[in-house]
Design an enzyme around this catalytic site. Structure first.
Site, PDB file in Angstrom:
ATOM      1  CE1 TYR A 347      -3.286  -2.770   0.382  1.00  0.00           C
ATOM      2  CE2 TYR A 347      -4.172  -1.567   2.258  1.00  0.00           C
ATOM      3  CZ  TYR A 347      -4.276  -2.599   1.333  1.00  0.00           C
ATOM      4  OH  TYR A 347      -5.359  -3.417   1.360  1.00  0.00           O
ATOM      5  CD  GLU A 422     -25.026   3.326  16.665  1.00  0.00           C
ATOM      6  OE1 GLU A 422     -25.944   3.669  17.456  1.00  0.00           O
ATOM      7  OE2 GLU A 422     -25.087   2.323  15.933  1.00  0.00           O
TER       8      GLU A 422
END
Ligand SMILES: [Zn+2]
Ligand SMILES: [Zn+2]
Length: 449
Positions: A347, A422
């Protein structure tokens, strides 16, 4: 100076600012678009969380995101997007052409989960099992890619509701296999690029992406210009010696001793050979395989490790140094080596284009407010880097750890105890939507005094 520009400058100077309004911005009421995004971000928040929970309960491994793909296609078609699926195996690309002319901007979310058995007690906890590398494993969205998809679907819904005013085209890229592919398969961002997501029409000129992290608290938005996440190259060194009895080492060439010297020698690359004032690098040997018994010197030894860098030049130097160090240490004892770098994963550096980062900084400041922080470099890797090799890109981090909570409670990415606050996701929605619209409209440029 043209009279129009001088007028807008004096207007802004009157407000005490030193901002220059770009020409495109004058034609679009950007402030109204920004206000609408923030209002719509409130209304889509429940569905962002609902989509994230559904996807959390139905995780799929890299290159196997078949049901996830179907779920995304259905949602995006229902919102009126032009949808293409089956890209790079299970990838989905969705396009929305705004009612006003403007640039094409790409936004990316990853899709895959990890072979991790979830240990967090949630009503929507994953109980999915699958096969990974021949073993039966639990599957969990332990890197938060469920939240990334929830966020990008939320952004998609916002744009669908402001299509007529949108000054450009959005290209949403839902990408499989960010975590790497099963052995022998192609995939991830590299394959998405190869299959033309950045070169096919509509062709994006910039790309934005994000990662949620428990390293940062809810409400925090972290960015960095330049090298932000490391390159990651796996490497293998096979030392070829000569087998002999453990009691008579002079009759052979001992690959265990030579391999051990190589492990230590590789550490001198970081400590003695790289200019660490420029950027950090890491060389790690994580595996050393050799021999079967205490008193037999084997024929060979195999070392496996990973190389990390934040600068493409230093990354190349690491490759050369590993090759030279291993070969010459082996040669000193009459052994030979085979060195392979980047065979399983390679990567590039996740490199935030400095010009694009500077251009979008006013947006990040406005959206992040007091929660905007400069991120330290992160030695983990991200295949978002493959897109950034093609077009300017900006990758930011969004905090999802309840303020004051410990990293034990909100464990880091890839942990079976990885947990997401969340209430942090809405900031991700606002960030991607505002970056897109501000880019399209031409963001204010800060003039140095
Ligand atoms: Zn991950
Ligand atoms: Zn991830």
């Amino acid at each position: 100076m043209n009279p129009k520009l001088s007028k807008s400058l004096s207007l802004l100077a009157a407000c005490g600012g030193v901002l220059l309004s770009a020409a495109a911005q004058a034609q679009t009421n950007v402030a109204a678009l920004q206000a609408k995004i923030d209002q719509l971000a409130d209304t889509v928040e429940p569905e962002v969380i609902a989509n994230r929970r559904y996807l959390h309960q139905h995780p799929e491994l890299s290159n196997r995101e078949f049901e996830t793909e179907k779920y995304l296609v259905k949602k995006l078609k229902a919102m009126g997007y032009e949808v293409q699926s089956g890209i790079a195996h299970t990838g989905v690309v969705a396009v929305l052409r705004g009612g006003k002319p403007g640039p094409v901007v790409a936004l990316r979310s990853d899709m895959d989960a990890l072979p991790v058995a979830e240990e967090v007690d949630l009503p929507f906890k994953s109980t999915v099992r699958s096969t990974y590398d021949g073993k039966d494993v639990g599957v969990m969205h332990a890197c938060g890619h469920d939240a990334h998809m929830g966020i990008l679907l939320g952004v998609a819904h916002i744009f669908a509701q402001m299509k007529d005013e949108l000054p450009g085209t959005v290209k949403l890229i839902f990408q499989p296999a960010e975590e790497g592919t099963p052995k022998g398969e192609e995939g991830g961002a590299k394959l998405m690029v190869k299959e033309g997501v950045l070169t096919s029409a509509p062709q994006p000129e910039a790309i934005f992406g994000l990662h949620i992290m428990t390293k940062f608290e809810t409400g925090q938005l972290a960015y960095r210009a330049g090298g932000t996440m490391a390159s990651a190259d796996d490497f293998t060194v096979v030392v070829h010696g000569k087998q002999t009895h453990g009691a008579m080492p002079w009759n052979g060439i001992d690959p265990v001793v030579i391999g051990s010297q190589i492990v230590l020698g590789l550490q001198t690359i970081t400590s003695r050979q790289m200019d660490l004032t420029k950027a950090p690098v890491v060389v790690t040997v994580g595996k050393f395989d050799s021999g079967v018994r205490n008193n037999i010197i084997p024929d060979s030894a195999t070392l496996k490790g990973t190389l990390r860098a934040l600068d493409e030049g230093m990354r190349q130097q690491l490759h050369d140094d590993v090759q030279r160090t291993a070969s010459n240490i082996a040669a000193a004892s009459g052994a030979t080596v085979d060195v392979d770098i980047g065979q399983e994963s390679a990567y590039p550096v996740t490199y935030n284009d400095p010009k694009l980062t500077a251009r979008m900084l006013p947006t990040l400041r406005r959206v992040g407010g007091a929660g905007l922080v400069e991120s330290p470099v992160i030695m983990g890797a991200e295949d978002f880097s493959f897109y950034q090799q093609q077009i300017p890109g900006l990758f930011v981090f969004v905090g999802v750890r309840k303020p004051g909570a410990s990293l034990d409670e909100y464990a880091p990415n890839h942990s079976p105890r990885f947990k997401v606050d969340e209430s942090g996701l809405k900031l991700g929605v606002r960030t991607l939507a505002n970056l897109t619209v501000d880019y399209m409209a031409g963001t204010p440029v800060v003039i140095a005094q």
